[in-house]
Design an enzyme around this catalytic site. Structure first.
Site, mmCIF file in Angstrom:
data_model
loop_
_atom_site.group_PDB
_atom_site.id
_atom_site.type_symbol
_atom_site.label_atom_id
_atom_site.label_comp_id
_atom_site.label_asym_id
_atom_site.label_seq_id
_atom_site.Cartn_x
_atom_site.Cartn_y
_atom_site.Cartn_z
ATOM 1 N N CYS A 137 0.840 -1.204 0.000
ATOM 2 C CA CYS A 137 0.000 0.000 0.000
ATOM 3 C C CYS A 137 0.871 1.248 0.000
ATOM 4 C CB CYS A 137 -0.908 -0.022 1.230
ATOM 5 S SG CYS A 137 -1.910 1.471 1.415
ATOM 6 N N CYS A 140 -0.204 4.173 2.233
ATOM 7 C CA CYS A 140 0.039 3.958 3.664
ATOM 8 C C CYS A 140 1.495 4.202 4.011
ATOM 9 C CB CYS A 140 -0.289 2.515 4.069
ATOM 10 S SG CYS A 140 -1.729 1.821 3.311
ATOM 11 N N ASP A 141 2.402 3.665 3.178
ATOM 12 C CA ASP A 141 3.805 3.560 3.581
ATOM 13 C C ASP A 141 4.778 4.430 2.790
ATOM 14 O OD1 ASP A 141 2.946 1.644 5.394
ATOM 15 O OD2 ASP A 141 3.259 -0.012 3.998
#
Length: 313
Positions: A137, A140-141
């Site tokens: 993701c 997200c990261d």
């Protein structure tokens, strides 16, 4: 059947946008509703940072916040929610039986909204470095990889979108794709091909991920020549599709060759009284808003079906 503490009109299995929306609609229709959340309450959006394309939030909303709002809304109308995982089902007779790690429940109707999970490459180092350089993701990261050389695996819309997003943070982004051209939509492919920070390894697959405390290198194999080369990489983002979370339903409901739920007449599965909503059957759109829409549809179909069962047509 007499009402017991473990019997409901409707049990919803799963708790992403589809499950929670189904919970809002069914409980608001004065049905007794239990949502069994699954291993990741809130689904994939719990691992997403900002959601900018969900209608009604002009400045965006964080994925976990959107899911908590939906959860509270379902509870406000009377839906009960248990954070547990379904390990067994019996759809052979009604009421249906649903077994979790902690309890056994029965229901007159079931809505399956278990979603899908990111597909893994299945190579050495992938699991070892999960959360330490291997991600599924980008939103997200991505911020964790500032100034790093990043590898993205895949060639579809998701891979290209993730690669483009990651150019905000990475020193360079390399797309590794097993074919010689992108499968992504034309406009997205053109954007990526024109981006000076994105490089391409065509006809290639990742065969190994190595490092010390975190990822430091990725081994790539040319599928035409068989030649392997190791490249420096501080992170690898895998974007090669999703697997529907349907293992527990195999043998109980019709699934397609990829494991997605087969539906007939909108949201009905192969067993009368069992319905499905969201990414568990939808491999085309896979958006929070479409999952919520399917949750609404399944809830309305359940309400009408239960009414027909109880009062006739």
């Amino acid at each position: 059947m007499s009402e017991t503490s473990n019997h409901r009109d409707v049990i919803i299995i799963g708790s992403g946008p589809a499950g929670y929306t189904a919970g809002i609609y069914t409980s608001r229709a004065r049905l007794s509703v239990l949502i069994i959340s699954g291993t990741l309450p809130g689904g994939q959006l719990m691992t997403t940072s900002e959601v900018e394309n969900y209608p009604g939030f002009p400045t965006g909303i964080f994925g976990p916040e959107l899911m908590m709002n939906m959860r509270q809304q379902a509870e406000r109308f009377g839906a009960a929610i248990v954070d547990d995982e379904v390990i067994k089902v019996d759809f052979k007779k009604r009421p249906f039986t649903i077994t979790t790690h902690a309890e056994t429940y029965t229901a007159d109707a079931v809505i399956i909204a278990t979603g899908a999970s990111p597909r893994k490459i299945g190579i050495s180092g992938e699991q070892k470095y999960g959360g330490r350089g291997v991600s599924y993701c980008a939103t997200c990261d991505g911020p964790f990889f500032r100034g790093e050389d990043i590898v993205v695996v895949g060639g579809g819309d998701t891979a290209v979108e993730e690669a483009t997003f990651l150019t905000k943070f990475g020193k360079s982004v390399r797309i590794v794709h097993r074919r010689d051209s992108l499968r992504a939509s034309k406009i997205m492919a053109e954007k990526a091909l024109a981006n000076p920070k994105i490089k391409f390894s065509w006809n290639s697959v990742v065969t190994d991920i190595t490092g010390d405390k975190k990822v430091s290198a990725v081994t790539i194999k040319d599928t035409n020549t068989g030649k392997e080369s190791k490249i420096t990489a501080g992170g690898i983002f895998v974007a090669i599709g999703h697997e529907p979370n349907t293992a527990v339903f195999r043998g109980h409901l019709d699934l397609d060759d990829k494991g997605y739920m087969v539906l007939k007449d909108h949201t009905r599965t192969s067993v009368e009284g069992v319905f499905a909503a969201g990414d568990v059957h939808d491999h085309r759109y896979r958006q929070a808003v479409t999952a919520a829409g399917f949750g609404c549809m399944a809830a309305i179909d359940v309400e009408r079906w239960l009414s027909e069962q109880r009062h006739g047509n």
